[in-house]
Design a protein around this motif. Structure first.
Motif, short mmCIF file in Angstrom:
data_model
loop_
_atom_site.label_atom_id
_atom_site.label_comp_id
_atom_site.label_asym_id
_atom_site.label_seq_id
_atom_site.Cartn_x
_atom_site.Cartn_y
_atom_site.Cartn_z
N PHE A 14 26.34 32.10 21.68
CA PHE A 14 25.87 31.34 22.83
C PHE A 14 26.47 31.91 24.11
O PHE A 14 27.59 32.43 24.11
CB PHE A 14 26.26 29.87 22.69
CG PHE A 14 25.46 29.12 21.66
CD1 PHE A 14 24.19 28.64 21.97
CD2 PHE A 14 25.96 28.90 20.40
CE1 PHE A 14 23.44 27.95 21.03
CE2 PHE A 14 25.23 28.21 19.44
CZ PHE A 14 23.96 27.74 19.76
N LEU A 15 25.72 31.79 25.19
CA LEU A 15 26.15 32.29 26.48
C LEU A 15 26.60 31.15 27.39
O LEU A 15 26.07 30.04 27.31
CB LEU A 15 25.02 33.06 27.17
CG LEU A 15 24.45 34.26 26.43
CD1 LEU A 15 23.33 34.90 27.26
CD2 LEU A 15 25.53 35.30 26.14
N ASN A 16 27.55 31.42 28.25
CA ASN A 16 27.97 30.45 29.24
C ASN A 16 26.96 30.37 30.38
O ASN A 16 26.12 31.27 30.55
CB ASN A 16 29.35 30.84 29.78
CG ASN A 16 30.48 30.12 29.06
OD1 ASN A 16 30.55 28.89 29.09
ND2 ASN A 16 31.34 30.88 28.41
N PRO A 17 27.03 29.31 31.19
CA PRO A 17 26.10 29.19 32.31
C PRO A 17 26.23 30.33 33.32
O PRO A 17 25.26 30.67 33.99
CB PRO A 17 26.49 27.85 32.95
CG PRO A 17 27.25 27.12 31.91
CD PRO A 17 27.93 28.15 31.07
N ALA A 189 28.61 23.27 29.94
CA ALA A 189 30.03 23.42 30.26
C ALA A 189 30.33 24.92 30.22
O ALA A 189 29.59 25.70 29.61
CB ALA A 189 30.90 22.67 29.25
N ARG A 190 31.40 25.30 30.87
CA ARG A 190 31.80 26.72 30.92
C ARG A 190 33.05 26.89 30.07
O ARG A 190 34.17 26.69 30.54
CB ARG A 190 32.05 27.14 32.37
CG ARG A 190 32.25 28.64 32.52
CD ARG A 190 32.63 29.00 33.94
NE ARG A 190 32.67 30.44 34.12
CZ ARG A 190 33.19 31.06 35.18
NH1 ARG A 190 33.72 30.34 36.16
NH2 ARG A 190 33.19 32.38 35.26
N HIS A 191 32.85 27.25 28.82
CA HIS A 191 33.98 27.32 27.90
C HIS A 191 33.64 28.31 26.78
O HIS A 191 32.95 29.30 27.01
CB HIS A 191 34.28 25.91 27.36
CG HIS A 191 35.64 25.77 26.75
ND1 HIS A 191 36.79 26.06 27.43
CD2 HIS A 191 36.02 25.36 25.52
CE1 HIS A 191 37.83 25.83 26.66
NE2 HIS A 191 37.39 25.41 25.48
N GLY A 228 27.50 24.56 38.56
CA GLY A 228 26.68 23.64 37.81
C GLY A 228 27.10 22.19 37.96
O GLY A 228 26.28 21.28 37.76
N PHE A 229 28.36 21.94 38.32
CA PHE A 229 28.80 20.56 38.52
C PHE A 229 27.99 19.89 39.65
O PHE A 229 27.72 18.69 39.59
CB PHE A 229 30.29 20.50 38.82
CG PHE A 229 31.16 20.73 37.61
CD1 PHE A 229 31.24 19.78 36.61
CD2 PHE A 229 31.90 21.90 37.48
CE1 PHE A 229 32.04 19.97 35.49
CE2 PHE A 229 32.70 22.11 36.36
CZ PHE A 229 32.77 21.15 35.36
N PHE A 230 27.63 20.66 40.66
CA PHE A 230 26.80 20.11 41.73
C PHE A 230 25.44 19.68 41.18
O PHE A 230 24.93 18.61 41.53
CB PHE A 230 26.62 21.13 42.85
CG PHE A 230 27.85 21.39 43.67
CD1 PHE A 230 28.34 20.43 44.55
CD2 PHE A 230 28.53 22.59 43.55
CE1 PHE A 230 29.47 20.67 45.32
CE2 PHE A 230 29.67 22.84 44.31
CZ PHE A 230 30.14 21.88 45.19
#
Length: 330
Positions: A14-17, A189-191, A228-230
């Motif tokens: 899987f890729l992060n945002p 999420a960015r993890h 992405g939180f925005f």
């Protein structure tokens, strides 16, 4: 929107945002040397607690409709408008592949598994040892409680005794009605993920929005800062309560953990009204002093006018909308 879409895979991973490094140090020896030479108080010198839960409180519904019992780290018993949800339950003494080595709890879980009230759902954000405890999951094997988890995590739940029909895997943007009055949405999420070095990124990691007619809350689990939180705040906020990680940060992990500075930024981007710091004060997972995250967040909250919710471990605490600080670590 740029970030609000189902998770994307490249091959098996899987890729992060956004492009993300999980460790900027190029050498494992450099990392080990940092830990070997670190002089900070990463484990409390004095005993914390003891903490215990007055389980009789669960017999009375919270007047506000929202009550949180913090078991420690990212394990939260959330009572929301008649439902009880449990996030990332970790009760073991160590967040590790072995109970002989690895990060050890600063204090025992204040609420025993046997004393948990009846649950309506268990939410698993990702498969790291400090969020998915193989010693806890079998406790629920003979119950009917459903599990909502990120894609790929279900394999572990089945291996440890949870029937497939009780497992709802979710990619980003998936939603389930836990009940007709409670909607759970998995969000980016960015993890990263993986329970060993050879299977990183092969299962998904998520954050979650939990919405009822009366409350809207956000469980951030683990994430580094990104814009992405925005988008989440615009699309799913405002949130009555955000539960965001403030511990286990390091410049080498800036992409995958926020720390207090970015956690407060995330709370504001999410349009949160009240912020509960999580992922701190329970395990030694970083090089900073164990108390540094809370001291830093208190200063930042004052500077940025962020209202904090800081309940004592194990204490069922109502969320009324007002700031609350138990000062339990002092």
């Amino acid at each position: 929107m740029k970030f609000l879409h189902p998770a994307i895979k490249e091959g098996k991973k899987f890729l992060n945002p956004v492009p993300t490094n999980i460790e900027t140090d190029t050498s494992i020896w450099a990392v080990l040397w940092k830990y070997m030479t670190n002089k900070a108080e990463t484990t409390p010198k004095k005993r914390l607690g003891p903490f215990a839960t007055d389980v009789s409180k669960f017999q009375q519904a919270p007047a506000s409709g929202l009550r949180i019992t913090w078991v420690g780290h990212s394990s939260l018993l959330i009572e929301i408008d008649g439902l009880r949800l449990l996030t990332d339950p970790v009760w073991s003494a160590r967040a590790s592949f072995s109970q002989s080595i690895g990060p050890k709890r600063f204090f025992p879980a204040p609420l025993s598994l046997q004393n948990l009230p009846p649950l309506d759902a268990i939410i698993i954000s990702h498969d790291h040892y400090d969020h998915l405890d193989k010693h806890v999951i079998p406790f629920f094997a003979n119950s009917n409680v459903p599990f909502y988890c990120s894609v790929g995590v279900g394999q572990y739940l089945q291996e440890w005794g949870i029937q497939q029909e009780r497992i709802k895997e979710m990619t980003w943007m998936d939603s389930f009605q836990i009940t007709p009055g409670c909607k759970l949405t998995a969000l980016p999420a960015r993890h990263f993920s993986g329970r060993k070095l050879t299977n990183r990124f092969e299962t998904l990691w998520s954050s979650f929005a939990i919405k009822t007619a009366n409350h809207n809350i956000y469980y951030g689990a683990d994430s580094g800062w990104y814009d992405g939180f925005f988008e989440i705040g615009d699309a799913y906020g405002p949130f009555d309560l955000t539960m965001l990680e403030i511990g286990a940060y390091n410049t080498s992990w800036a992409d995958i953990h926020m720390g207090p500075d970015h956690a407060t930024n995330a709370h504001l981007a999410l349009k949160g009204k009240l912020m509960m710091p999580i992922h701190w004060g329970t395990f030694n997972l970083a090089l900073h002093p164990w108390y540094e995250p809370i001291e830093r967040i208190l200063a930042l909250a004052k500077e940025k006018q962020v209202q904090l919710f800081l309940p004592k471990p194990g204490e069922p605490t109502e969320v009324t909308g007002a700031a609350y600080n138990s000062h339990w670590w002092v």
